[in-house]
Design a protein around this motif. Structure first.
Motif, PDB file in Angstrom:
ATOM      1  N   ARG A 119       0.842  -1.205   0.000  1.00 33.68           N
ATOM      2  CA  ARG A 119       0.000   0.000   0.000  1.00 33.68           C
ATOM      3  C   ARG A 119       0.870   1.246   0.000  1.00 33.68           C
ATOM      4  O   ARG A 119       0.611   2.197  -0.746  1.00 33.68           O
ATOM      5  CB  ARG A 119      -0.938   0.007   1.218  1.00 33.68           C
ATOM      6  N   THR A 120       1.909   1.253   0.817  1.00 36.85           N
ATOM      7  CA  THR A 120       2.804   2.406   0.893  1.00 36.85           C
ATOM      8  C   THR A 120       3.503   2.627  -0.447  1.00 36.85           C
ATOM      9  O   THR A 120       3.636   3.759  -0.902  1.00 36.85           O
ATOM     10  CB  THR A 120       3.836   2.215   2.015  1.00 36.85           C
ATOM     11  N   ALA A 121       3.916   1.553  -1.088  1.00 42.63           N
ATOM     12  CA  ALA A 121       4.628   1.665  -2.364  1.00 42.63           C
ATOM     13  C   ALA A 121       3.719   2.093  -3.512  1.00 42.63           C
ATOM     14  O   ALA A 121       4.215   2.427  -4.588  1.00 42.63           O
ATOM     15  CB  ALA A 121       5.294   0.332  -2.708  1.00 42.63           C
ATOM     16  N   SER A 122       2.416   2.117  -3.270  1.00 38.16           N
ATOM     17  CA  SER A 122       1.496   2.462  -4.354  1.00 38.16           C
ATOM     18  C   SER A 122       0.825   3.824  -4.156  1.00 38.16           C
ATOM     19  O   SER A 122      -0.113   4.146  -4.885  1.00 38.16           O
ATOM     20  CB  SER A 122       0.434   1.375  -4.506  1.00 38.16           C
ATOM     21  N   VAL A 123       1.324   4.637  -3.229  1.00 38.90           N
ATOM     22  CA  VAL A 123       0.731   5.959  -3.035  1.00 38.90           C
ATOM     23  C   VAL A 123       0.977   6.834  -4.264  1.00 38.90           C
ATOM     24  O   VAL A 123       1.849   6.549  -5.095  1.00 38.90           O
ATOM     25  CB  VAL A 123       1.264   6.645  -1.751  1.00 38.90           C
ATOM     26  N   GLU A 124       0.223   7.900  -4.369  1.00 37.70           N
ATOM     27  CA  GLU A 124       0.249   8.787  -5.536  1.00 37.70           C
ATOM     28  C   GLU A 124       1.646   9.281  -5.887  1.00 37.70           C
ATOM     29  O   GLU A 124       2.012   9.389  -7.051  1.00 37.70           O
ATOM     30  CB  GLU A 124      -0.702   9.972  -5.279  1.00 37.70           C
ATOM     31  N   SER A 125       2.444   9.575  -4.903  1.00 38.77           N
ATOM     32  CA  SER A 125       3.756  10.167  -5.147  1.00 38.77           C
ATOM     33  C   SER A 125       4.807   9.161  -5.619  1.00 38.77           C
ATOM     34  O   SER A 125       5.873   9.545  -6.085  1.00 38.77           O
ATOM     35  CB  SER A 125       4.253  10.873  -3.882  1.00 38.77           C
ATOM     36  N   ALA A 126       4.513   7.874  -5.502  1.00 37.76           N
ATOM     37  CA  ALA A 126       5.461   6.840  -5.924  1.00 37.76           C
ATOM     38  C   ALA A 126       5.308   6.567  -7.415  1.00 37.76           C
ATOM     39  O   ALA A 126       4.206   6.347  -7.908  1.00 37.76           O
ATOM     40  CB  ALA A 126       5.239   5.558  -5.133  1.00 37.76           C
ATOM     41  N   GLU A 127       6.415   6.598  -8.131  1.00 39.77           N
ATOM     42  CA  GLU A 127       6.417   6.246  -9.547  1.00 39.77           C
ATOM     43  C   GLU A 127       6.296   4.735  -9.719  1.00 39.77           C
ATOM     44  O   GLU A 127       5.684   4.256 -10.659  1.00 39.77           O
ATOM     45  CB  GLU A 127       7.701   6.730 -10.218  1.00 39.77           C
ATOM     46  N   TYR A 128       6.929   4.015  -8.826  1.00 37.08           N
ATOM     47  CA  TYR A 128       6.844   2.562  -8.821  1.00 37.08           C
ATOM     48  C   TYR A 128       7.243   2.065  -7.449  1.00 37.08           C
ATOM     49  O   TYR A 128       7.863   2.780  -6.661  1.00 37.08           O
ATOM     50  CB  TYR A 128       7.739   1.923  -9.900  1.00 37.08           C
ATOM     51  N   GLY A 129       6.882   0.843  -7.168  1.00 39.47           N
ATOM     52  CA  GLY A 129       7.267   0.238  -5.904  1.00 39.47           C
ATOM     53  C   GLY A 129       6.995  -1.249  -5.944  1.00 39.47           C
ATOM     54  O   GLY A 129       6.140  -1.722  -6.698  1.00 39.47           O
ATOM     55  N   THR A 130       7.746  -1.968  -5.149  1.00 37.25           N
ATOM     56  CA  THR A 130       7.556  -3.408  -5.055  1.00 37.25           C
ATOM     57  C   THR A 130       8.112  -3.888  -3.719  1.00 37.25           C
ATOM     58  O   THR A 130       8.931  -3.220  -3.083  1.00 37.25           O
ATOM     59  CB  THR A 130       8.226  -4.140  -6.237  1.00 37.25           C
ATOM     60  N   VAL A 131       7.658  -5.040  -3.313  1.00 42.52           N
ATOM     61  CA  VAL A 131       8.167  -5.694  -2.111  1.00 42.52           C
ATOM     62  C   VAL A 131       8.163  -7.192  -2.371  1.00 42.52           C
ATOM     63  O   VAL A 131       7.292  -7.705  -3.066  1.00 42.52           O
ATOM     64  CB  VAL A 131       7.321  -5.321  -0.863  1.00 42.52           C
ATOM     65  N   GLY A 132       9.175  -7.864  -1.859  1.00 39.91           N
ATOM     66  CA  GLY A 132       9.231  -9.312  -2.063  1.00 39.91           C
ATOM     67  C   GLY A 132      10.415  -9.932  -1.363  1.00 39.91           C
ATOM     68  O   GLY A 132      11.088  -9.291  -0.546  1.00 39.91           O
ATOM     69  N   ARG A 133      10.656 -11.185  -1.686  1.00 43.30           N
ATOM     70  CA  ARG A 133      11.759 -11.923  -1.072  1.00 43.30           C
ATOM     71  C   ARG A 133      13.099 -11.350  -1.495  1.00 43.30           C
ATOM     72  O   ARG A 133      13.291 -10.992  -2.653  1.00 43.30           O
ATOM     73  CB  ARG A 133      11.709 -13.399  -1.469  1.00 43.30           C
ATOM     74  N   ASP A 134      14.018 -11.273  -0.569  1.00 39.33           N
ATOM     75  CA  ASP A 134      15.389 -10.862  -0.866  1.00 39.33           C
ATOM     76  C   ASP A 134      16.120 -12.078  -1.427  1.00 39.33           C
ATOM     77  O   ASP A 134      16.100 -13.158  -0.818  1.00 39.33           O
ATOM     78  CB  ASP A 134      16.069 -10.367   0.419  1.00 39.33           C
ATOM     79  N   LEU A 135      16.746 -11.909  -2.566  1.00 42.69           N
ATOM     80  CA  LEU A 135      17.435 -13.028  -3.218  1.00 42.69           C
ATOM     81  C   LEU A 135      18.948 -13.006  -2.991  1.00 42.69           C
ATOM     82  O   LEU A 135      19.681 -13.750  -3.630  1.00 42.69           O
ATOM     83  CB  LEU A 135      17.128 -13.023  -4.722  1.00 42.69           C
TER      84      LEU A 135
END
Length: 129
Positions: free
Chosen positions: A28-44
Motif C-alpha cells: 500500500r505504501t509503495a502504491s501511493v500517488e507520489s510513488a512512480e513505482y514500488g515493489t516488495v518481495g523476497r530478498d534473493l
C-alpha cells in the motif's frame, strides 16, 4: 528519480499471517500517488547476510519524496510495519545529476524524524535489532 531500497528480516516470532499483513502494508505504501513505482518481495541475496525481504520505491524528485514521506497511507503503515521487522538496512540513490539532491533528501528525512519522534525511535530500533 530517487530510489529507496530497504532490506529487512522479520522479527523472530512474527507469524506468517502477520508477515503477510506487513507485506500488504508495504505494498500500500509503495502504491501511493507520489510513488512512480514500488515493489516488495523476497530478498534473493546471500542468506548469510540475514535479510529475508526487500522493499523498493521510486519517487520522481524531492517534491514527490516529501509527499511520499507524509502521505497518510505511509504514516499509518509505519505502525503496521516497523514493530515486526529487524535488520533494516537502507540503500538510497538517484539518477538526478544535481548535487543538492542528497542534501535535500537528508533534510526531508531529518524533518520527518523531528516531527515524528516515535517513528524515529522505531526506525532506530528496527535497524539495531
Amino acid at each position: 528519480m530517487i530510489v529507496n531500497i530497504l532490506r529487512f528480516a522479520f522479527r523472530p516470532g512474527t507469524t506468517k499471517e502477520r508477515q503477510s499483513e506487513v507485506l500488504a502494508a508495504m505494498r500500500r505504501t509503495a502504491s501511493v500517488e507520489s510513488a512512480e513505482y514500488g515493489t516488495v518481495g523476497r530478498d534473493l541475496g546471500d542468506p548469510a547476510e540475514g535479510f529475508s525481504h526487500a522493499y523498493c520505491v521510486g519517487v520522481a524528485d524531492l517534491d514527490a519524496l516529501e509527499r511520499y514521506l507524509y502521505d497518510p497511507v505511509h504514516l499509518a503503515g509505519d505502525d503496521d510495519i516497523l514493530p515486526y521487522v529487524t535488520r533494516l538496512s537502507a540503500v538510497r540513490f538517484t539518477d538526478d545529476p544535481d548535487p543538492a539532491v542528497g542534501a535535500g533528501m537528508a533534510a526531508l528525512v531529518q524533518a520527518k524524524l523531528a516531527a515524528y519522534p516515535e517513528w524515529a525511535r522505531q526506525l532506530d530500533e528496527a535497524a539495531r535489532r
